[in-house]
Every structure is written in structure tokens, then in C-alpha cells.
Design a protein around this motif. Structure first.
Motif, PDB file in Angstrom:
ATOM      1  N   ALA A 198      -1.678 -52.654  88.540  1.00 34.75           N
ATOM      2  CA  ALA A 198      -1.997 -52.750  89.969  1.00 34.75           C
ATOM      3  C   ALA A 198      -2.006 -54.204  90.431  1.00 34.75           C
ATOM      4  O   ALA A 198      -1.564 -54.523  91.542  1.00 34.75           O
ATOM      5  CB  ALA A 198      -3.345 -52.095  90.253  1.00 34.75           C
ATOM      6  N   ALA A 199      -2.486 -55.103  89.574  1.00 36.21           N
ATOM      7  CA  ALA A 199      -2.509 -56.526  89.919  1.00 36.21           C
ATOM      8  C   ALA A 199      -1.101 -57.069  90.085  1.00 36.21           C
ATOM      9  O   ALA A 199      -0.829 -57.860  91.002  1.00 36.21           O
ATOM     10  CB  ALA A 199      -3.259 -57.307  88.841  1.00 36.21           C
ATOM     11  N   ALA A 200      -0.197 -56.643  89.213  1.00 44.70           N
ATOM     12  CA  ALA A 200       1.195 -57.087  89.331  1.00 44.70           C
ATOM     13  C   ALA A 200       1.837 -56.508  90.590  1.00 44.70           C
ATOM     14  O   ALA A 200       2.561 -57.195  91.310  1.00 44.70           O
ATOM     15  CB  ALA A 200       1.985 -56.658  88.095  1.00 44.70           C
ATOM     16  N   ALA A 201       1.550 -55.242  90.868  1.00 40.72           N
ATOM     17  CA  ALA A 201       2.115 -54.598  92.054  1.00 40.72           C
ATOM     18  C   ALA A 201       1.638 -55.283  93.337  1.00 40.72           C
ATOM     19  O   ALA A 201       2.367 -55.316  94.335  1.00 40.72           O
ATOM     20  CB  ALA A 201       1.730 -53.123  92.078  1.00 40.72           C
ATOM     21  N   ALA A 202       0.413 -55.822  93.298  1.00 49.00           N
ATOM     22  CA  ALA A 202      -0.144 -56.507  94.470  1.00 49.00           C
ATOM     23  C   ALA A 202       0.293 -57.969  94.551  1.00 49.00           C
ATOM     24  O   ALA A 202      -0.087 -58.678  95.479  1.00 49.00           O
ATOM     25  CB  ALA A 202      -1.664 -56.424  94.434  1.00 49.00           C
ATOM     26  N   GLY A 203       1.090 -58.411  93.581  1.00 51.67           N
ATOM     27  CA  GLY A 203       1.581 -59.783  93.591  1.00 51.67           C
ATOM     28  C   GLY A 203       0.566 -60.811  93.141  1.00 51.67           C
ATOM     29  O   GLY A 203       0.729 -62.011  93.396  1.00 51.67           O
ATOM     30  N   LYS A 204      -0.475 -60.368  92.438  1.00 56.49           N
ATOM     31  CA  LYS A 204      -1.508 -61.301  91.982  1.00 56.49           C
ATOM     32  C   LYS A 204      -1.083 -62.049  90.722  1.00 56.49           C
ATOM     33  O   LYS A 204      -1.705 -63.046  90.349  1.00 56.49           O
ATOM     34  CB  LYS A 204      -2.809 -60.546  91.741  1.00 56.49           C
ATOM     35  CG  LYS A 204      -3.414 -59.975  93.022  1.00 56.49           C
ATOM     36  CD  LYS A 204      -4.701 -59.234  92.750  1.00 56.49           C
ATOM     37  CE  LYS A 204      -5.289 -58.682  94.043  1.00 56.49           C
ATOM     38  NZ  LYS A 204      -6.544 -57.922  93.802  1.00 56.49           N
ATOM     39  N   VAL A 205      -0.070 -61.544  90.042  1.00 56.14           N
ATOM     40  CA  VAL A 205       0.513 -62.220  88.881  1.00 56.14           C
ATOM     41  C   VAL A 205       2.029 -62.158  89.026  1.00 56.14           C
ATOM     42  O   VAL A 205       2.558 -61.408  89.854  1.00 56.14           O
ATOM     43  CB  VAL A 205       0.082 -61.563  87.550  1.00 56.14           C
ATOM     44  CG1 VAL A 205      -1.406 -61.743  87.302  1.00 56.14           C
ATOM     45  CG2 VAL A 205       0.456 -60.086  87.534  1.00 56.14           C
ATOM     46  N   ASP A 206       2.726 -62.927  88.207  1.00 58.98           N
ATOM     47  CA  ASP A 206       4.190 -62.993  88.315  1.00 58.98           C
ATOM     48  C   ASP A 206       4.890 -61.789  87.693  1.00 58.98           C
ATOM     49  O   ASP A 206       5.976 -61.414  88.144  1.00 58.98           O
ATOM     50  CB  ASP A 206       4.698 -64.282  87.670  1.00 58.98           C
ATOM     51  CG  ASP A 206       4.280 -65.520  88.459  1.00 58.98           C
ATOM     52  OD1 ASP A 206       4.659 -65.619  89.648  1.00 58.98           O
ATOM     53  OD2 ASP A 206       3.560 -66.361  87.898  1.00 58.98           O
ATOM     54  N   PHE A 207       4.289 -61.197  86.679  1.00 61.61           N
ATOM     55  CA  PHE A 207       4.915 -60.027  86.067  1.00 61.61           C
ATOM     56  C   PHE A 207       3.909 -59.295  85.187  1.00 61.61           C
ATOM     57  O   PHE A 207       2.818 -59.804  84.899  1.00 61.61           O
ATOM     58  CB  PHE A 207       6.160 -60.400  85.258  1.00 61.61           C
ATOM     59  CG  PHE A 207       5.896 -61.207  84.013  1.00 61.61           C
ATOM     60  CD1 PHE A 207       5.825 -60.603  82.766  1.00 61.61           C
ATOM     61  CD2 PHE A 207       5.753 -62.592  84.083  1.00 61.61           C
ATOM     62  CE1 PHE A 207       5.617 -61.351  81.611  1.00 61.61           C
ATOM     63  CE2 PHE A 207       5.545 -63.352  82.934  1.00 61.61           C
ATOM     64  CZ  PHE A 207       5.472 -62.721  81.700  1.00 61.61           C
ATOM     65  N   SER A 208       4.287 -58.108  84.788  1.00 61.04           N
ATOM     66  CA  SER A 208       3.476 -57.346  83.846  1.00 61.04           C
ATOM     67  C   SER A 208       4.359 -56.872  82.708  1.00 61.04           C
ATOM     68  O   SER A 208       5.573 -56.714  82.864  1.00 61.04           O
ATOM     69  CB  SER A 208       2.815 -56.138  84.523  1.00 61.04           C
ATOM     70  OG  SER A 208       3.772 -55.164  84.876  1.00 61.04           O
ATOM     71  N   ILE A 209       3.745 -56.677  81.560  1.00 62.73           N
ATOM     72  CA  ILE A 209       4.411 -56.043  80.418  1.00 62.73           C
ATOM     73  C   ILE A 209       3.581 -54.817  80.085  1.00 62.73           C
ATOM     74  O   ILE A 209       2.389 -54.929  79.787  1.00 62.73           O
ATOM     75  CB  ILE A 209       4.490 -56.969  79.195  1.00 62.73           C
ATOM     76  CG1 ILE A 209       5.292 -58.230  79.510  1.00 62.73           C
ATOM     77  CG2 ILE A 209       5.125 -56.236  78.021  1.00 62.73           C
ATOM     78  CD1 ILE A 209       5.477 -59.156  78.322  1.00 62.73           C
ATOM     79  N   ASP A 210       4.195 -53.656  80.166  1.00 63.58           N
ATOM     80  CA  ASP A 210       3.454 -52.421  79.899  1.00 63.58           C
ATOM     81  C   ASP A 210       4.466 -51.304  79.636  1.00 63.58           C
ATOM     82  O   ASP A 210       5.679 -51.526  79.658  1.00 63.58           O
ATOM     83  CB  ASP A 210       2.540 -52.063  81.071  1.00 63.58           C
ATOM     84  CG  ASP A 210       1.256 -51.403  80.595  1.00 63.58           C
ATOM     85  OD1 ASP A 210       1.345 -50.266  80.092  1.00 63.58           O
ATOM     86  OD2 ASP A 210       0.172 -52.015  80.735  1.00 63.58           O
ATOM     87  N   ALA A 211       3.941 -50.108  79.386  1.00 64.47           N
ATOM     88  CA  ALA A 211       4.816 -48.963  79.139  1.00 64.47           C
ATOM     89  C   ALA A 211       5.651 -48.651  80.380  1.00 64.47           C
ATOM     90  O   ALA A 211       5.177 -48.780  81.507  1.00 64.47           O
ATOM     91  CB  ALA A 211       3.979 -47.749  78.746  1.00 64.47           C
ATOM     92  N   ILE A 212       6.884 -48.248  80.152  1.00 68.14           N
ATOM     93  CA  ILE A 212       7.772 -47.862  81.251  1.00 68.14           C
ATOM     94  C   ILE A 212       7.081 -46.823  82.134  1.00 68.14           C
ATOM     95  O   ILE A 212       7.054 -46.935  83.364  1.00 68.14           O
ATOM     96  CB  ILE A 212       9.094 -47.289  80.710  1.00 68.14           C
ATOM     97  CG1 ILE A 212       9.857 -48.333  79.898  1.00 68.14           C
ATOM     98  CG2 ILE A 212       9.965 -46.755  81.846  1.00 68.14           C
ATOM     99  CD1 ILE A 212      11.047 -47.771  79.128  1.00 68.14           C
ATOM    100  N   GLY A 213       6.509 -45.806  81.482  1.00 70.24           N
ATOM    101  CA  GLY A 213       5.878 -44.724  82.216  1.00 70.24           C
ATOM    102  C   GLY A 213       4.652 -45.145  82.987  1.00 70.24           C
ATOM    103  O   GLY A 213       4.406 -44.663  84.096  1.00 70.24           O
ATOM    104  N   SER A 214       3.855 -46.052  82.423  1.00 75.45           N
ATOM    105  CA  SER A 214       2.642 -46.498  83.105  1.00 75.45           C
ATOM    106  C   SER A 214       2.972 -47.292  84.367  1.00 75.45           C
ATOM    107  O   SER A 214       2.202 -47.288  85.335  1.00 75.45           O
ATOM    108  CB  SER A 214       1.791 -47.355  82.161  1.00 75.45           C
ATOM    109  OG  SER A 214       1.348 -46.593  81.055  1.00 75.45           O
TER     110      SER A 214
END
Length: 328
Positions: A198-214
Motif C-alpha cells: 500500500a505504501a508503494a501504491a501511494a508513492g511513499k517509496v520508490d518501489f516494492s518487492i513482493d509476491a506477484i499475487g500480493s
């Protein structure tokens, strides 16, 4: 009379020692219960609601109930990279009535000075795997992984990424990315995948690394964009997204979720739970829920899972050591 009193005292002391000894050893080895299970089973989720681990627990619980004949109560207990739940489980009686979902952290937290080691638990079975991806906010200037790496090289430490916590299944491959691409990044940890994404989606960080499905909900909602897949080949559901390997970084990673019990749980109880979990993971409804979330339904029994966890510790250990020395 004096001898009688002394003899009685000695017998009482011996009895107390025997009772105390039994109590002290209760958690080192449970006693098989021919009537197991005869009451509700509690299934703890070490992460916040909304992630793949939580989804697995809430999908598999009613299937376990059907086989075991008792209620399986799911409870979230997030915090400190999952260690809150892991420590809680290690302290429970090994009778099969308190279980926890676990992921790679059970193998990795030992490298971060947590008193959590695989041998403190009895594996029941693995339920899924979740291949990973790097994703950026939809309006990110980075169109490729090469773009992101170039920016990180230009300003070491400036780029941030969200993760479910340092040493977690998705923080550790970021260390692998730094090592392989010779860059420095800044980790922003959260209590679970859902808030990290959610933080990545809100632009609070530059990127996320997580499961494709998540990450899929945020991608489908137009808030995130997959940048690279951490798979050996392109994901069939996202054929236009290249792998990290295609960008020159041979980085692959997948999350996994399984069920564990406290060390010393009787073998008969472990076998009964493992058999129930095998049936649950083979259920068509379970498989449909998991695959529709871009996760891979899978099953490893207790023996296979124990060996797998040891292999994971060997794989993640070097990444974590690198992260401790190179990640802000």
C-alpha cells in the motif's frame, strides 16, 4: 519420630522434584492424544490481514475444520518481522492446539540476532509458493529495471523500497539486487506485505518487492506497475513484463507459507495435521482461490518442509549479511 519426619520430608521433596521435572519438560515433548483433536485449534497469522499468508490461513481453515471435526480459529498476531507470533508459538504446549502460519522468516531471523531457529518448531506442511516481482508506482519515471538501477547508481541510498520487515522474504532479495547490481538502497519496513505494498501504491517509496499475487490488486487498480519478475521465465499472466534476469540481474525469489507447531508435538498429531493439510491444499476450491491470486498451490509434508527450511536458511543467510552491512 524424628526419623519418620525426616523420611516423610525426603519423600515429599522427591515427589516435588518429580512434579517439577515433569512440568519443566512438558514443552520438550508432548504426549500423544488418541482423541486429538477434542477442542478448537488456534491458527496464528504472523502478518497483517490482507497478505498471502492471511489469505492462505482463512482459505485453509474451513477445510481443516472439515477434516479435523473442530473449529480452526484464525488470529492475526503481526509484529517484529513475524517474531511476535513465532515467539508465542514456541512457548505453547506441544499438543497440536496452537499452530501458526510461517514463512521464510523462520529460517532467516536467526541471522538477525532473534532467538528463532527452525529447530524450535515442528513443521506440519507447506501450502503455497508466491513468485515475486518488483513493482513501482504507476506514475514512476522508471520504465525498466535498468532505469531503476541507473538511478540507484547515480544517487546511492536515495532510492527507497518497502518490505514486510528487514530479514523478511521480500527484504532479503533486495539485498541480492544490491549485491548483483552493485547499488545501495534504503529499506522502509512495515508489519506485513499488505501495508508495504500500500505504501508503494501511494508513492511513499520508490518501489516494492513482493509476491506477484500480493501486488496484483494494486496493479489491477492502476496504482502499481510491474517492473520485473523475479522468476526464471516470464510470468504467463504478465507476458509483457521482463524478468530481472533479462535486465542482467539473475535474481529469483518466491515467498512460501506453511503451518508449524511447537517443538515436541507428538508425531501422531503432526501426521494427522499434515494429512489434513494435504487434503486441504488438494481441494479444488482452495486451488482456485490461490491460483486466482497469482500464487501457486503446493504441498510439502512435514519431513519435506523441514529439509526445505534448512535449504532456505543457507540461501538467505548471505543476502541478510550483505543487507546488514550495505542497506540503510
Amino acid at each position: 519420630m524424628k526419623k519418620t519426619i525426616l523420611r516423610s520430608a525426603a519423600l515429599l521433596a522427591a515427589g516435588l522434584l518429580t512434579v517439577t521435572g515433569c512440568s519443566a519438560n512438558a514443552k520438550s515433548g508432548g504426549t500423544a492424544d488418541g482423541n486429538y483433536p477434542s477442542k478448537d485449534v488456534r491458527l496464528i497469522v504472523p502478518w497483517a490481514a490482507g497478505g498471502s499468508g492471511d489469505l492462505t490461513a482463512r482459505t485453509i481453515a474451513p477445510l481443516l475444520e472439515k477434516d479435523l471435526g473442530v473449529n480452526v480459529i484464525v488470529e492475526n498476531k503481526p509484529g517484529a518481522n513475524g517474531s511476535v507470533a513465532y515467539n508465542w508459538l514456541a512457548e505453547q504446549e506441544p499438543d497440536g492446539y496452537n499452530l501458526a502460519m510461517m514463512g521464510v522468516e523462520v529460517a532467516t531471523l536467526q541471522f538477525m540476532d532473534y532467538d528463532i531457529k527452525p529447530e524450535n518448531y515442528a513443521p506440519i506442511g507447506q501450502g503455497l509458493a508466491g513468485p515475486g516481482a518488483i513493482a513501482v508506482p504507476v506514475d514512476s519515471p522508471f520504465k525498466t529495471l535498468e532505469d531503476l538501477i541507473a538511478a540507484a547508481k547515480a544517487k546511492p541510498g536515495d532510492l527507497t523500497f518497502s518490505s514486510p520487515g528487514i530479514g523478511s522474504v521480500w527484504d532479503s532479495p533486495a539485498a541480492g539486487l544490491q549485491q548483483l547490481a552493485d547499488i545501495k538502497l534504503t529499506s522502509v519496513p512495515f508489519d506485513g506485505s499488505a501495508p508495504a505494498i500500500a505504501a508503494a501504491a501511494a508513492g511513499k517509496v520508490d518501489f516494492s518487492i513482493d509476491a506477484i499475487g500480493s501486488q496484483k490488486i494494486q496493479v489491477d487498480g492502476g496504482h502499481l506497475r510491474y517492473l520485473a519478475m523475479l522468476t526464471d521465465e516470464r510470468d504467463p499472466d504478465n507476458p509483457d513484463v521482463p524478468t530481472a534476469k533479462e535486465a542482467g540481474v539473475d535474481l529469483q525469489n518466491a515467498s512460501w507459507v506453511g503451518v508449524m507447531a511447537p517443538k515436541g508435538t507428538p508425531e501422531d498429531t503432526v501426521k494427522k495435521l499434515s494429512d489434513a493439510m494435504e487434503k486441504a491444499t488438494g481441494d479444488a476450491g482452495y486451488q482456485q482461490v490461490i491460483t486466482s491470486s497469482n500464487l501457486v498451490p503446493t504441498f510439502k509434508d512435514s519431513t519435506e518442509m523441514a529439509a526445505f527450511i534448512q535449504d532456505e536458511a543457507k540461501r538467505y543467510g548471505p543476502w541478510i549479511e550483505y543487507a546488514k552491512n550495505n542497506t540503510k
